[in-house]
Design an enzyme around this catalytic site. Structure first.
Site, PDB file in Angstrom:
ATOM      1  N   GLY A  11       0.806  -1.215   0.000  1.00  0.00           N
ATOM      2  CA  GLY A  11       0.000   0.000   0.000  1.00  0.00           C
ATOM      3  C   GLY A  11       0.841   1.269   0.000  1.00  0.00           C
ATOM      4  CD  GLN A  12      -0.620   7.331   0.551  1.00  0.00           C
ATOM      5  OE1 GLN A  12      -1.627   7.102   1.211  1.00  0.00           O
ATOM      6  NE2 GLN A  12      -0.248   8.552   0.226  1.00  0.00           N
ATOM      7  CE1 TYR A 141      -9.005   3.628   7.981  1.00  0.00           C
ATOM      8  CE2 TYR A 141      -9.219   5.974   8.473  1.00  0.00           C
ATOM      9  CZ  TYR A 141      -8.430   4.877   8.190  1.00  0.00           C
ATOM     10  OH  TYR A 141      -7.064   5.026   8.122  1.00  0.00           O
ATOM     11  CE  LYS A 145      -7.100   2.584  10.888  1.00  0.00           C
ATOM     12  NZ  LYS A 145      -5.862   1.793  10.900  1.00  0.00           N
TER      13      LYS A 145
HETATM   14  N1  LIG Z   1      -2.503   6.766   3.941  1.00  0.00           N
HETATM   15  C1  LIG Z   1      -3.016   7.580   4.862  1.00  0.00           C
HETATM   16  O1  LIG Z   1      -3.255   8.758   4.594  1.00  0.00           O
HETATM   17  C2  LIG Z   1      -3.264   7.063   6.269  1.00  0.00           C
HETATM   18  C3  LIG Z   1      -3.634   7.986   7.260  1.00  0.00           C
HETATM   19  C4  LIG Z   1      -3.901   7.531   8.538  1.00  0.00           C
HETATM   20  C5  LIG Z   1      -3.744   6.193   8.840  1.00  0.00           C
HETATM   21  N2  LIG Z   1      -3.380   5.309   7.876  1.00  0.00           N
HETATM   22  C6  LIG Z   1      -3.284   3.897   8.250  1.00  0.00           C
HETATM   23  O2  LIG Z   1      -2.035   3.338   7.851  1.00  0.00           O
HETATM   24  C7  LIG Z   1      -2.207   1.965   7.486  1.00  0.00           C
HETATM   25  C8  LIG Z   1      -1.696   1.737   6.076  1.00  0.00           C
HETATM   26  O3  LIG Z   1      -2.348   2.645   5.209  1.00  0.00           O
HETATM   27  P1  LIG Z   1      -2.010   2.777   3.652  1.00  0.00           P
HETATM   28  O4  LIG Z   1      -2.284   4.181   3.284  1.00  0.00           O
HETATM   29  O5  LIG Z   1      -0.709   2.181   3.326  1.00  0.00           O
HETATM   30  O6  LIG Z   1      -3.219   1.903   3.064  1.00  0.00           O
HETATM   31  P2  LIG Z   1      -3.350   1.249   1.612  1.00  0.00           P
HETATM   32  O7  LIG Z   1      -4.806   1.053   1.362  1.00  0.00           O
HETATM   33  O8  LIG Z   1      -2.555   2.003   0.617  1.00  0.00           O
HETATM   34  O9  LIG Z   1      -2.659  -0.171   1.836  1.00  0.00           O
HETATM   35  C9  LIG Z   1      -3.241  -1.170   2.619  1.00  0.00           C
HETATM   36  C10 LIG Z   1      -2.749  -2.502   2.108  1.00  0.00           C
HETATM   37  O10 LIG Z   1      -3.393  -3.533   2.866  1.00  0.00           O
HETATM   38  C11 LIG Z   1      -3.588  -4.616   2.000  1.00  0.00           C
HETATM   39  N3  LIG Z   1      -4.618  -5.498   2.540  1.00  0.00           N
HETATM   40  C12 LIG Z   1      -5.962  -5.348   2.536  1.00  0.00           C
HETATM   41  N4  LIG Z   1      -6.551  -6.414   3.104  1.00  0.00           N
HETATM   42  C13 LIG Z   1      -5.555  -7.247   3.504  1.00  0.00           C
HETATM   43  C14 LIG Z   1      -5.538  -8.509   4.140  1.00  0.00           C
HETATM   44  N5  LIG Z   1      -6.665  -9.163   4.462  1.00  0.00           N
HETATM   45  N6  LIG Z   1      -4.333  -9.078   4.421  1.00  0.00           N
HETATM   46  C15 LIG Z   1      -3.187  -8.458   4.059  1.00  0.00           C
HETATM   47  N7  LIG Z   1      -3.143  -7.261   3.422  1.00  0.00           N
HETATM   48  C16 LIG Z   1      -4.322  -6.660   3.150  1.00  0.00           C
HETATM   49  C17 LIG Z   1      -3.998  -3.988   0.677  1.00  0.00           C
HETATM   50  O11 LIG Z   1      -3.770  -4.897  -0.417  1.00  0.00           O
HETATM   51  C18 LIG Z   1      -3.088  -2.758   0.628  1.00  0.00           C
HETATM   52  O12 LIG Z   1      -1.914  -3.012  -0.111  1.00  0.00           O
HETATM   53  C19 LIG Z   1      -3.694   1.665   7.684  1.00  0.00           C
HETATM   54  O13 LIG Z   1      -3.915   1.140   8.964  1.00  0.00           O
HETATM   55  C20 LIG Z   1      -4.338   3.024   7.591  1.00  0.00           C
HETATM   56  O14 LIG Z   1      -5.562   3.072   8.275  1.00  0.00           O
HETATM   57  C21 LIG Z   1      -3.139   5.715   6.599  1.00  0.00           C
END
Ligand SMILES: NC(=O)c1ccc[n+]([C@@H]2O[C@H](COP(=O)([O-])OP(=O)(O)OC[C@H]3O[C@@H](n4cnc5c(N)ncnc54)[C@H](O)[C@@H]3O)[C@@H](O)[C@H]2O)c1
Length: 329
Positions: A11-12, A141, A145
């Site tokens: 992911g991101q 969401y 959280k």
């Molecule tokens: N990006 C943001 O702006 C942001 C802000 C606050 C918090 N977060 C938190 O950071 C964490 C990561 O966020 P991100 O932006 O990288 O999210 P993202 O959606 O880009 O990546 C999440 C990844 O989880 C994988 N995934 C989904 N279901 C799965 C499963 N059952 N088993 C294994 N992998 C699985 C997806 O394939 C994806 O690659 C999350 O907990 C998110 O809530 C992100």
């Protein structure tokens, strides 16, 4: 931390956290896993595997086989997607975390779990939201959280699991596309500004939210996990932030680099409602005090860096399209 397993690594956040962890702890020490097969630098730069965190036995097996002593748990469904599939979001955001916490307890692993500004709600003091405050989020969401924050606190207090985490604001990056959140506009705007010179924003012009550039977000995770536990009064769910942005404010800064850039607005009611339920700013003084948190990027340095990298990516793709060089990874 010596041997690390990252879930949701494709992911991101994972796309930049995994390379940073590998630079610090060694390529072979960091196993990148995701439910979708990891590709590109994730798979080429070190060990990588498919891992679905809804499968508790598979998580336990992966941790044991890698001999992991720390897990960065990033697998999740983000805010906008969660609102469209609330049951699935609960299953992944809470169910997967529960599986990972159990494995951490049994295997004695340290654990990093990101929460979010979405863990706040309309009744939270909005400007700024304190570290310890009222949390009654109104999005699915956000509900997952807050639940995650409480589960991590519970496992730390009840079983001694070294679970730590931050409440990230919206994260801005160029390596991987954002995952379906309410702050995705602050990434999309750069790609559209460079490619088309115009952007249609799904939030209204003055919607203010906390944001952070991805290199700061990655450093926050690593610094917290290396912090002296004696100094941590909170452990989980530290507020961290770097800047407060609105679409109008970010547009003005982008125009300093791309003077012809224009923006218009087609407000998406689902994401606007989510954004309005979150604070306008958060107080991250506990993180600064307890483990020395300090952002390095402000709006001006973030925008300059994003335009340079997104512009470089666009030029590379144009060259590839015209046959001047191979398609970039
Ligand atoms: N990006 C943001 O702006 C942001 C802000 C606050 C918090 N977060 C938190 O950071 C964490 C990561 O966020 P991100 O932006 O990288 O999210 P993202 O959606 O880009 O990546 C999440 C990844 O989880 C994988 N995934 C989904 N279901 C799965 C499963 N059952 N088993 C294994 N992998 C699985 C997806 O394939 C994806 O690659 C999350 O907990 C998110 O809530 C992100």
């Amino acid at each position: 931390m010596k041997r690390i397993l990252v879930t949701g690594a494709a992911g991101q956040i994972g796309s930049e956290l995994v390379p940073a962890l590998r630079r610090t702890y060694g390529d072979d020490a960091v196993l990148a896993t995701d439910v979708k097969p990891p590709t590109g630098t994730l798979a080429e730069g070190g060990p990588a595997a498919v891992l679905d965190c809804t499968d508790a036995a598979a998580v336990a097996r992966a941790v044991a086989e890698h001999r992991a002593d720390a897990v960065f748990h990033l697998a999740a469904i983000l805010s906008a997607k969660a609102e469209h599939a609330p049951q699935k979001a609960w299953g992944i955001n809470v169910g997967c975390l529960f599986n990972v916490l159990e494995v951490a307890r049994e295997a004695g692993c340290a654990l990093f779990v990101p929460s979010s500004i979405a863990a706040f709600g309309p009744s939270t003091p909005a400007d700024p939201a304190p570290q310890d405050t009222l949390q009654r989020p109104t999005s699915m969401y956000g509900v997952t959280k807050v639940t995650g924050e409480l589960l991590c606190d519970y496992y730390a207090a009840r079983f001694g699991v070294d679970a730590r985490g931050v409440r990230y604001p919206g994260l801005i990056s160029y390596s991987a596309p954002p995952g379906g959140g309410t702050t995705d506009w602050a990434v999309d705007i750069f790609h559209k500004a460079v490619a088309d010179g115009r952007y249609t924003c799904f939030l209204s012009a003055d919607t203010q939210l906390d944001m952070m550039y991805m290199p700061d977000a990655v450093r926050a995770a690593m610094e917290l996990m290396e912090a002296d536990p004696e100094r941590l009064a909170h452990r989980n769910a530290f507020n961290v932030t770097a800047m407060q942005l609105t679409p109008a404010r970010l547009t003005a800064e982008i125009r300093r680099h791309l003077p012809g850039f224009t923006i218009d607005y087609e407000v998406d009611p689902v994401r606007q409602r989510i954004a309005e339920s979150w604070p306008r700013s958060i107080d991250d003084s506990a993180a600064r005090r307890e483990w020395g948190w300090q952002p390095r990027y402000d709006m001006a340095s973030l925008v300059a860096d994003m335009i340079e990298h997104v512009g470089g990516q666009a030029a590379a793709h144009a060259d590839a399209r015209d046959g001047r060089r191979p398609v970039p990874a």
